[in-house]
Design a protein around this motif. Sequence first.
Motif, short mmCIF file in Angstrom:
data_model
loop_
_atom_site.label_atom_id
_atom_site.label_comp_id
_atom_site.label_asym_id
_atom_site.label_seq_id
_atom_site.Cartn_x
_atom_site.Cartn_y
_atom_site.Cartn_z
N PRO A 50 0.84 -1.20 0.00
CA PRO A 50 0.00 0.00 0.00
C PRO A 50 0.87 1.25 0.00
CG PRO A 50 -0.01 -1.02 2.17
CD PRO A 50 0.74 -1.95 1.26
N THR A 51 0.40 2.28 -0.66
CA THR A 51 1.13 3.54 -0.70
C THR A 51 0.91 4.30 0.61
OG1 THR A 51 -0.74 4.77 -1.60
CG2 THR A 51 0.75 3.71 -3.20
N PRO A 52 1.76 5.28 0.89
CA PRO A 52 1.53 6.09 2.09
C PRO A 52 0.14 6.74 2.08
CG PRO A 52 3.76 6.44 1.30
CD PRO A 52 3.06 5.59 0.25
N ALA A 53 -0.32 7.16 0.90
CA ALA A 53 -1.65 7.77 0.82
C ALA A 53 -2.74 6.76 1.18
CB ALA A 53 -1.89 8.33 -0.58
N MET A 54 -2.56 5.52 0.80
CA MET A 54 -3.55 4.49 1.16
C MET A 54 -3.57 4.27 2.66
SD MET A 54 -2.75 1.84 -1.95
CE MET A 54 -3.91 0.56 -1.50
N LEU A 55 -2.39 4.26 3.26
CA LEU A 55 -2.32 4.10 4.71
C LEU A 55 -2.98 5.29 5.41
CD1 LEU A 55 1.34 2.78 4.97
CD2 LEU A 55 -0.74 1.49 5.49
N ASP A 73 0.42 -1.31 10.64
CA ASP A 73 1.10 -2.56 10.32
C ASP A 73 0.10 -3.67 10.00
OD1 ASP A 73 3.65 -1.47 10.54
OD2 ASP A 73 3.78 -1.94 12.68
N ASP A 74 -1.00 -3.72 10.77
CA ASP A 74 -2.04 -4.71 10.48
C ASP A 74 -2.66 -4.47 9.11
OD1 ASP A 74 -1.64 -5.93 12.91
OD2 ASP A 74 -3.42 -5.08 13.86
N PHE A 75 -2.93 -3.21 8.80
CA PHE A 75 -3.50 -2.88 7.49
C PHE A 75 -2.54 -3.28 6.38
CE2 PHE A 75 -3.88 -0.01 3.86
CZ PHE A 75 -5.20 -0.23 3.50
N ARG A 76 -1.27 -2.91 6.53
CA ARG A 76 -0.26 -3.25 5.52
C ARG A 76 -0.19 -4.76 5.32
NH1 ARG A 76 3.90 0.16 4.49
NH2 ARG A 76 3.74 0.99 6.60
N GLY A 82 -3.70 -10.04 0.80
CA GLY A 82 -4.74 -10.17 -0.22
C GLY A 82 -4.18 -10.08 -1.62
N ILE A 83 -3.34 -9.09 -1.88
CA ILE A 83 -2.74 -8.94 -3.20
C ILE A 83 -1.81 -10.12 -3.50
CG2 ILE A 83 -1.24 -7.51 -4.65
CD1 ILE A 83 -3.93 -6.23 -4.27
N SER A 84 -1.03 -10.55 -2.51
CA SER A 84 -0.13 -11.69 -2.70
C SER A 84 -0.90 -12.95 -3.08
CB SER A 84 0.67 -11.96 -1.42
OG SER A 84 1.56 -10.91 -1.16
#
Length: 98
Positions: A50-55, A73-76, A82-84
């Motif tokens: 995720p980009t900094p803006a997404m965070l 960290d949980d969000f990341r 999910g993407i992986s």
Amino acid sequence: MASEMQERIARAIYEDRNGHGCVMWSRRGRADRAPYLSDALAAMKAMLEPTPAMLEAAEWAAEDGALLDFDRDDFRLTFTAGISHEIAAAEEARRDQD
């Protein structure tokens, strides 16, 4: 068969490049779809982190009450997992076709 996300991205790329009135994605053959599926996989790999803006957006949503307990960290981790998963499914499908 492509992963669901890869298929969605490939179809969106196809429709964007070919415009209104193009042959429906579902009517395109495997060979016609291949370059779009490859582009979609590359796009998915680019989105792995995720980009900094997404965070920031996720954190803003949490502060707005949309999420009760937010941890970057949980969000990341969740986002990347999910993407992986979608990348692994797409790469497995590509290996099966080769």
